[in-house]
Design a protein around this motif. Sequence first.
Motif, PDB file in Angstrom:
ATOM      1  N   VAL A 162       0.837  -1.200   0.000  1.00  0.00           N
ATOM      2  CA  VAL A 162       0.000   0.000   0.000  1.00  0.00           C
ATOM      3  C   VAL A 162       0.872   1.250   0.000  1.00  0.00           C
ATOM      4  O   VAL A 162       0.642   2.191  -0.780  1.00  0.00           O
ATOM      5  CB  VAL A 162      -0.944   0.010   1.219  1.00  0.00           C
ATOM      6  N   LEU A 163       1.888   1.273   0.856  1.00  0.00           N
ATOM      7  CA  LEU A 163       2.760   2.440   0.950  1.00  0.00           C
ATOM      8  C   LEU A 163       3.558   2.648  -0.326  1.00  0.00           C
ATOM      9  O   LEU A 163       3.730   3.786  -0.786  1.00  0.00           O
ATOM     10  CB  LEU A 163       3.699   2.289   2.152  1.00  0.00           C
ATOM     11  N   ASN A 164       4.025   1.560  -0.920  1.00  0.00           N
ATOM     12  CA  ASN A 164       4.731   1.671  -2.198  1.00  0.00           C
ATOM     13  C   ASN A 164       3.811   2.242  -3.272  1.00  0.00           C
ATOM     14  O   ASN A 164       4.236   3.071  -4.093  1.00  0.00           O
ATOM     15  CB  ASN A 164       5.250   0.310  -2.649  1.00  0.00           C
ATOM     16  N   GLN A 165       2.551   1.823  -3.283  1.00  0.00           N
ATOM     17  CA  GLN A 165       1.593   2.334  -4.262  1.00  0.00           C
ATOM     18  C   GLN A 165       1.369   3.835  -4.089  1.00  0.00           C
ATOM     19  O   GLN A 165       1.056   4.535  -5.055  1.00  0.00           O
ATOM     20  CB  GLN A 165       0.268   1.591  -4.125  1.00  0.00           C
ATOM     21  N   MET A 166       1.571   4.318  -2.865  1.00  0.00           N
ATOM     22  CA  MET A 166       1.425   5.745  -2.588  1.00  0.00           C
ATOM     23  C   MET A 166       2.704   6.517  -2.890  1.00  0.00           C
ATOM     24  O   MET A 166       2.758   7.730  -2.706  1.00  0.00           O
ATOM     25  CB  MET A 166       1.031   5.953  -1.120  1.00  0.00           C
ATOM     26  N   GLY A 167       3.729   5.812  -3.346  1.00  0.00           N
ATOM     27  CA  GLY A 167       4.975   6.475  -3.700  1.00  0.00           C
ATOM     28  C   GLY A 167       5.986   6.564  -2.575  1.00  0.00           C
ATOM     29  O   GLY A 167       6.946   7.326  -2.665  1.00  0.00           O
ATOM     30  N   TYR A 168       5.788   5.762  -1.528  1.00  0.00           N
ATOM     31  CA  TYR A 168       6.672   5.817  -0.363  1.00  0.00           C
ATOM     32  C   TYR A 168       7.653   4.653  -0.333  1.00  0.00           C
ATOM     33  O   TYR A 168       7.313   3.521  -0.707  1.00  0.00           O
ATOM     34  CB  TYR A 168       5.859   5.817   0.930  1.00  0.00           C
TER      35      TYR A 168
END
Length: 248
Positions: A162-168
């Motif tokens: 989820v965080l990777n999908q948000m660019g994190y």
Amino acid sequence: MISIRRFVARVTLAATLFGTSLGLTAPATYAMQSPAKSPPPAAIYKVDTPNKVLALTFDISWGEKAPGPILDILQAKHVTKATFFLSGPWVLHHQEIAKRIKAMGFEIGSHGHMHKNFSEHTDSWVREQVQKSEQAIKDVLGIKTTLIRTPNGDFNKHTIQVLNQMGYTVIQWHTDSLDWMNPGVEQIKQRVLTRAVPGDIILMHASDTCKQTHLALPAIIDGLRAKGFQFATVSELIAGAKVHSNVQ
């Protein structure tokens, strides 16, 4: 106060780094991928480098007494590279301290909004928390965060996706100073100096619950330099490097 869950989570993470079998995916090292491949979801603990460079990191989620002395020490010791992970509410309530961190040139990442374990909540809740923190930091400091250290260092594979999908990019640590336990100044110093390795990400805190960090920090800085280490931000450390990562 540091929760028992936080203590257990960190002990588990530390055990994972040293290869203890706890039912977690073993730590893996991967190089930068070709355009045809993407790296698996992962949290970054350290980088593999032959150079004696490492990153000092500080989490802040509460209080206004601890940050000032820590920033004073970094300034007096001419440490210009470090990374601070700030929670959204803390930035909103302590804007002048947050602005000082930025003005001193330190890298700033997110430490979330509410200090609760991400893995225990839904995707929408995680997104909302990260978006709130992101907006608070942007409103006060004009920075769009791309690094995050989750509250309590808690995550699972799905959370990271989820965080990777948000660019994190999710940042953990290789050396935990244990300053959050207030074990004593000498214990904090010795733990860092005996465990630090090239490419390390060192976990410390600038929240008021951690009352000994500023007392140990000068000797930590001097000791690391005496060992030949130089300081970098987390982004500088991981740029173009192999990373040591793990997914629960």
